[in-house]
Design a protein around this motif. Structure first.
Motif, PDB file in Angstrom:
ATOM      1  N   VAL A   1      65.375 -69.568 -21.643  1.00 48.51           N
ATOM      2  CA  VAL A   1      66.594 -70.101 -22.252  1.00 48.51           C
ATOM      3  C   VAL A   1      67.135 -69.104 -23.269  1.00 48.51           C
ATOM      4  O   VAL A   1      66.450 -68.755 -24.242  1.00 48.51           O
ATOM      5  CB  VAL A   1      66.317 -71.457 -22.937  1.00 48.51           C
ATOM      6  CG1 VAL A   1      67.574 -71.942 -23.665  1.00 48.51           C
ATOM      7  CG2 VAL A   1      65.849 -72.487 -21.926  1.00 48.51           C
ATOM      8  N   ASN A   2      68.343 -68.638 -23.048  1.00 45.52           N
ATOM      9  CA  ASN A   2      69.012 -67.770 -24.009  1.00 45.52           C
ATOM     10  C   ASN A   2      69.742 -68.667 -25.003  1.00 45.52           C
ATOM     11  O   ASN A   2      70.767 -69.258 -24.687  1.00 45.52           O
ATOM     12  CB  ASN A   2      70.000 -66.846 -23.295  1.00 45.52           C
ATOM     13  CG  ASN A   2      70.592 -65.801 -24.224  1.00 45.52           C
ATOM     14  OD1 ASN A   2      70.516 -65.912 -25.450  1.00 45.52           O
ATOM     15  ND2 ASN A   2      71.187 -64.772 -23.649  1.00 45.52           N
ATOM     16  N   VAL A   3      69.187 -68.771 -26.203  1.00 50.45           N
ATOM     17  CA  VAL A   3      69.702 -69.746 -27.155  1.00 50.45           C
ATOM     18  C   VAL A   3      71.044 -69.336 -27.765  1.00 50.45           C
ATOM     19  O   VAL A   3      71.764 -70.192 -28.296  1.00 50.45           O
ATOM     20  CB  VAL A   3      68.676 -70.014 -28.288  1.00 50.45           C
ATOM     21  CG1 VAL A   3      67.390 -70.577 -27.718  1.00 50.45           C
ATOM     22  CG2 VAL A   3      68.408 -68.757 -29.103  1.00 50.45           C
ATOM     23  N   LEU A   4      71.402 -68.048 -27.694  1.00 51.08           N
ATOM     24  CA  LEU A   4      72.634 -67.609 -28.352  1.00 51.08           C
ATOM     25  C   LEU A   4      73.891 -68.142 -27.662  1.00 51.08           C
ATOM     26  O   LEU A   4      74.787 -68.659 -28.343  1.00 51.08           O
ATOM     27  CB  LEU A   4      72.661 -66.088 -28.461  1.00 51.08           C
ATOM     28  CG  LEU A   4      71.569 -65.488 -29.372  1.00 51.08           C
ATOM     29  CD1 LEU A   4      71.681 -63.978 -29.413  1.00 51.08           C
ATOM     30  CD2 LEU A   4      71.656 -66.073 -30.778  1.00 51.08           C
TER      31      LEU A   4
ATOM     32  N   SER B   1      61.080 -76.513 -26.870  1.00 51.82           N
ATOM     33  CA  SER B   1      61.536 -76.115 -28.204  1.00 51.82           C
ATOM     34  C   SER B   1      62.963 -75.590 -28.222  1.00 51.82           C
ATOM     35  O   SER B   1      63.742 -75.908 -29.122  1.00 51.82           O
ATOM     36  CB  SER B   1      60.592 -75.059 -28.779  1.00 51.82           C
ATOM     37  OG  SER B   1      59.327 -75.611 -29.061  1.00 51.82           O
ATOM     38  N   SER B   2      63.318 -74.762 -27.240  1.00 52.90           N
ATOM     39  CA  SER B   2      64.649 -74.154 -27.241  1.00 52.90           C
ATOM     40  C   SER B   2      65.747 -75.186 -27.057  1.00 52.90           C
ATOM     41  O   SER B   2      66.902 -74.944 -27.424  1.00 52.90           O
ATOM     42  CB  SER B   2      64.744 -73.093 -26.141  1.00 52.90           C
ATOM     43  OG  SER B   2      64.320 -73.613 -24.893  1.00 52.90           O
ATOM     44  N   ILE B   3      65.403 -76.354 -26.512  1.00 48.89           N
ATOM     45  CA  ILE B   3      66.381 -77.435 -26.368  1.00 48.89           C
ATOM     46  C   ILE B   3      66.296 -78.379 -27.552  1.00 48.89           C
ATOM     47  O   ILE B   3      67.285 -78.611 -28.261  1.00 48.89           O
ATOM     48  CB  ILE B   3      66.172 -78.202 -25.046  1.00 48.89           C
ATOM     49  CG1 ILE B   3      66.372 -77.266 -23.861  1.00 48.89           C
ATOM     50  CG2 ILE B   3      67.132 -79.381 -24.955  1.00 48.89           C
ATOM     51  CD1 ILE B   3      66.103 -77.907 -22.513  1.00 48.89           C
ATOM     52  N   ASP B   4      65.116 -78.923 -27.829  1.00 48.61           N
ATOM     53  CA  ASP B   4      64.978 -79.925 -28.890  1.00 48.61           C
ATOM     54  C   ASP B   4      65.323 -79.359 -30.263  1.00 48.61           C
ATOM     55  O   ASP B   4      65.924 -80.047 -31.088  1.00 48.61           O
ATOM     56  CB  ASP B   4      63.545 -80.471 -28.915  1.00 48.61           C
ATOM     57  CG  ASP B   4      63.205 -81.276 -27.675  1.00 48.61           C
ATOM     58  OD1 ASP B   4      64.127 -81.559 -26.886  1.00 48.61           O
ATOM     59  OD2 ASP B   4      62.023 -81.626 -27.494  1.00 48.61           O
TER      60      ASP B   4
ATOM     61  N   PHE C   1      58.284 -69.037 -29.817  1.00 51.89           N
ATOM     62  CA  PHE C   1      59.164 -70.205 -29.888  1.00 51.89           C
ATOM     63  C   PHE C   1      59.755 -70.534 -28.522  1.00 51.89           C
ATOM     64  O   PHE C   1      59.570 -71.642 -27.998  1.00 51.89           O
ATOM     65  CB  PHE C   1      60.289 -69.959 -30.898  1.00 51.89           C
ATOM     66  CG  PHE C   1      61.162 -71.152 -31.137  1.00 51.89           C
ATOM     67  CD1 PHE C   1      60.863 -72.053 -32.147  1.00 51.89           C
ATOM     68  CD2 PHE C   1      62.283 -71.386 -30.356  1.00 51.89           C
ATOM     69  CE1 PHE C   1      61.667 -73.170 -32.371  1.00 51.89           C
ATOM     70  CE2 PHE C   1      63.088 -72.489 -30.560  1.00 51.89           C
ATOM     71  CZ  PHE C   1      62.776 -73.384 -31.578  1.00 51.89           C
ATOM     72  N   ILE C   2      60.470 -69.568 -27.930  1.00 56.57           N
ATOM     73  CA  ILE C   2      61.090 -69.849 -26.636  1.00 56.57           C
ATOM     74  C   ILE C   2      60.031 -70.031 -25.558  1.00 56.57           C
ATOM     75  O   ILE C   2      60.100 -70.956 -24.756  1.00 56.57           O
ATOM     76  CB  ILE C   2      62.069 -68.714 -26.255  1.00 56.57           C
ATOM     77  CG1 ILE C   2      63.209 -68.627 -27.270  1.00 56.57           C
ATOM     78  CG2 ILE C   2      62.623 -68.949 -24.852  1.00 56.57           C
ATOM     79  CD1 ILE C   2      64.194 -67.515 -26.987  1.00 56.57           C
ATOM     80  N   LYS C   3      59.063 -69.152 -25.531  1.00 63.54           N
ATOM     81  CA  LYS C   3      58.042 -69.204 -24.490  1.00 63.54           C
ATOM     82  C   LYS C   3      57.081 -70.365 -24.717  1.00 63.54           C
ATOM     83  O   LYS C   3      56.565 -70.546 -25.820  1.00 63.54           O
ATOM     84  CB  LYS C   3      57.259 -67.891 -24.453  1.00 63.54           C
ATOM     85  CG  LYS C   3      56.239 -67.808 -23.329  1.00 63.54           C
ATOM     86  CD  LYS C   3      55.546 -66.448 -23.314  1.00 63.54           C
ATOM     87  CE  LYS C   3      54.560 -66.336 -22.161  1.00 63.54           C
ATOM     88  NZ  LYS C   3      53.892 -65.004 -22.131  1.00 63.54           N
ATOM     89  N   GLN C   4      56.868 -71.139 -23.702  1.00 63.03           N
ATOM     90  CA  GLN C   4      55.868 -72.196 -23.742  1.00 63.03           C
ATOM     91  C   GLN C   4      55.419 -72.518 -22.329  1.00 63.03           C
ATOM     92  O   GLN C   4      56.067 -72.118 -21.356  1.00 63.03           O
ATOM     93  CB  GLN C   4      56.396 -73.450 -24.445  1.00 63.03           C
ATOM     94  CG  GLN C   4      57.555 -74.153 -23.779  1.00 63.03           C
ATOM     95  CD  GLN C   4      58.027 -75.351 -24.585  1.00 63.03           C
ATOM     96  OE1 GLN C   4      58.924 -75.219 -25.420  1.00 63.03           O
ATOM     97  NE2 GLN C   4      57.442 -76.515 -24.343  1.00 63.03           N
ATOM     98  N   GLY C   5      54.318 -73.209 -22.216  1.00 64.75           N
ATOM     99  CA  GLY C   5      53.757 -73.506 -20.903  1.00 64.75           C
ATOM    100  C   GLY C   5      54.575 -74.524 -20.131  1.00 64.75           C
ATOM    101  O   GLY C   5      55.296 -75.339 -20.711  1.00 64.75           O
ATOM    102  N   ARG C   6      54.467 -74.495 -18.808  1.00 67.32           N
ATOM    103  CA  ARG C   6      55.185 -75.437 -17.951  1.00 67.32           C
ATOM    104  C   ARG C   6      54.743 -76.872 -18.195  1.00 67.32           C
ATOM    105  O   ARG C   6      55.502 -77.806 -17.927  1.00 67.32           O
ATOM    106  CB  ARG C   6      54.962 -75.074 -16.487  1.00 67.32           C
ATOM    107  CG  ARG C   6      55.716 -73.846 -16.015  1.00 67.32           C
ATOM    108  CD  ARG C   6      55.271 -73.430 -14.637  1.00 67.32           C
ATOM    109  NE  ARG C   6      55.177 -74.577 -13.740  1.00 67.32           N
ATOM    110  CZ  ARG C   6      54.391 -74.611 -12.674  1.00 67.32           C
ATOM    111  NH1 ARG C   6      53.623 -73.583 -12.375  1.00 67.32           N
ATOM    112  NH2 ARG C   6      54.392 -75.679 -11.892  1.00 67.32           N
ATOM    113  N   TYR C   7      53.539 -77.041 -18.697  1.00 68.40           N
ATOM    114  CA  TYR C   7      53.042 -78.395 -18.963  1.00 68.40           C
ATOM    115  C   TYR C   7      52.797 -78.607 -20.463  1.00 68.40           C
ATOM    116  O   TYR C   7      52.079 -79.509 -20.855  1.00 68.40           O
ATOM    117  CB  TYR C   7      51.750 -78.643 -18.169  1.00 68.40           C
ATOM    118  CG  TYR C   7      51.981 -78.572 -16.677  1.00 68.40           C
ATOM    119  CD1 TYR C   7      52.413 -79.689 -15.973  1.00 68.40           C
ATOM    120  CD2 TYR C   7      51.810 -77.380 -15.986  1.00 68.40           C
ATOM    121  CE1 TYR C   7      52.660 -79.631 -14.605  1.00 68.40           C
ATOM    122  CE2 TYR C   7      52.057 -77.299 -14.621  1.00 68.40           C
ATOM    123  CZ  TYR C   7      52.474 -78.421 -13.942  1.00 68.40           C
ATOM    124  OH  TYR C   7      52.728 -78.358 -12.584  1.00 68.40           O
TER     125      TYR C   7
END
Length: 447
Positions: free
Chosen positions: A339-342, A132-135, A404-410
């Motif tokens: 991922v630090n989105v700022l 999410s933090s990238i897409d 949002f930032i946190k999500q599972g490795r898979y």
């Protein structure tokens, strides 16, 4: 008939100094013969008097006065083939996985060919990572060069493996090339086990360069990976994503070789030509007119001492189109990927996403930036001393990181899922704070 020349001047590690003879060319492939074996080499420096040869193999026990050198007259090439997909390869394109030999379709110069700037097309198609933090906020675009700036102590190898497993170009004719540069055995073992377990592996080629190999192998492995990528993209029509991990190891190998050559060091001991060397790698990406395929690069580097102004991230930032920044404090909170989105940025994303996505991203950025300012204020004066709207932003920031930032490795999120999480988070804020959205956006997604 090729002539053998006997006797070198000296040897330092994997660098052989040889007297220059007529007809030698820069980058030429060399065969170095000792009493009991033949070793491949490459001409890396050529002056009127001295030729510097990089030995591509084990150099211990070699007596420079006894070696016999044969200059082949050919550039250094590797075999390339579609059959390399789904395989684990060494820096020279030879299989390491004991699954049998690979029949080459061509032998190509690892230096590649320069791209004509007038033949480049502007990148405009999204590539999905499932993160999410990238897409959502730092969208990767087909043909882009988007580096990941990591820090020590964060699970960068896990993020690299997840990206390789989940990457999607929107085309059925897609491929991924992972180049692991100067990695430890444990890291290599983890990457291979994790990547081979995913559904993307049959369309993935892995070039593996371990930390105990000669430093020149690090330089060779990156160029070999890009050479295969160019063959797949521009000869076979694949949309190729190249992930290079870790470019810091590459630059350290470049510095070590430069030192052995006796070159004058630049910033932090790195050679003065490191900018042009990195450019020769990063610019081997893009979408070209008249070509069906494309090359997208995700170089990953670990910032020495967490310093984004260090020559490696600094020069990388000049050449590439943005950066994804990993943050140790997020990792310490148990947030993956950290991922630090700022400070992160994708300079090309606005050409690939629609207006609604742009407004959504701008509103998310604005709200999270305010949340971090409130968090700093609350740490000084206490949460009881801040206003009600500030407490709302504080809650938004915490939920944003946790949901949002946190999500599972898979966990492979679609773009729709990413946007939906963002809209739900924006519902926490008063309508008066949603100044980056249009009224119809609020009516449609917030109320």
């Amino acid at each position: 008939m090729l002539i053998e020349y006997k006797g070198g001047i000296s040897i330092k590690g994997n660098i052989l100094f040889f007297k220059t003879v007529e007809g030698i060319r820069y980058g030429e492939k060399v065969v170095i013969r000792t009493d009991n074996r033949d070793i491949t080499g490459k001409v890396s420096v050529l002056t009127e008097d001295i030729t510097v040869i990089e030995i591509l193999g084990e150099s211990s026990g070699i007596n420079p006065q006894d070696v016999r050198v044969r200059f082949t007259g050919e550039p250094f090439k590797i075999p390339v083939s579609e059959g390399m997909l789904g395989r684990i390869l060494n820096p020279f394109g030879n299989p390491l996985d004991e699954l049998g030999s690979i029949i080459p379709e061509a032998f190509l110069d690892i230096s590649g060919e320069a791209y004509n700037p007038s033949k480049r097309l502007y990148p405009e198609e999204i590539i999905y990572t499932g993160i999410s933090s990238i897409d959502g906020l730092n969208t990767l675009v087909k043909g882009q060069k988007l580096p990941v700036f990591a820090v020590s102590g964060v699970p960068t190898d896990q993020l690299v493996a997840q990206i390789v497993r989940q990457i999607k170009t929107g085309s059925e004719n897609r491929a991924t090339v992972l180049c692991a540069v100067g990695v430890k055995y444990e890291t290599a073992n983890y990457l291979i086990e994790d990547i081979t377990s995913g559904g993307n592996f049959p369309k993935t080629a892995v070039f593996l360069n371990l930390a105990d190999e000669p430093p020149v192998n690090s330089l060779i492995s990156v160029r070999s990976a890009l050479t295969l990528s160019e063959f797949l993209a521009f000869e076979k029509g694949y949309d190729v994503v190249v992930v290079i991990y870790d470019m810091t190891n590459y630059c350290d190998a470049l510095r070590e070789i430069s030192s052995k050559r006796g070159e004058i060091p630049g910033r932090k001991g790195y050679p003065g030509y490191m900018y042009s060397d990195l450019a020769s790698i990063y610019e081997r990406a893009g979408v070209l007119k008249g070509m069906k395929g494309s090359i997208t690069q995700i170089p990953v580097l670990t910032m020495p001492d967490d310093d984004i102004t260090h020559p490696i991230p600094d020069l990388t930032g000049y050449i590439t189109e943005g950066q994804i920044v990993l943050d140790r404090s997020l990792h310490q909170k148990g947030i993956y990927p950290p991922v630090n989105v700022l400070p992160s940025l994708s300079r090309l994303m606005n050409r690939a996403i629609d207006g609604l996505h742009i407004r959504w991203a701008n509103q998310i950025y604005s709200a999270y930036a305010k949340a971090k300012r409130v968090e700093m204020l609350a740490s000084i004066v206490g949460e009881t001393e801040i206003s009600e709207i500030e407490r709302t932003y504080l809650d938004f920031g915490r939920r944003f990181e946790a949901l949002f930032i946190k999500q599972g490795r898979y966990e492979d999120r679609t773009l729709e899922e990413t946007l939906s999480i963002g809209w739900d988070l924006l519902k926490l804020l008063p309508e008066s704070e949603l100044v980056r959205l249009k009224k119809e956006d609020i009516e449609r997604f917030i109320k």
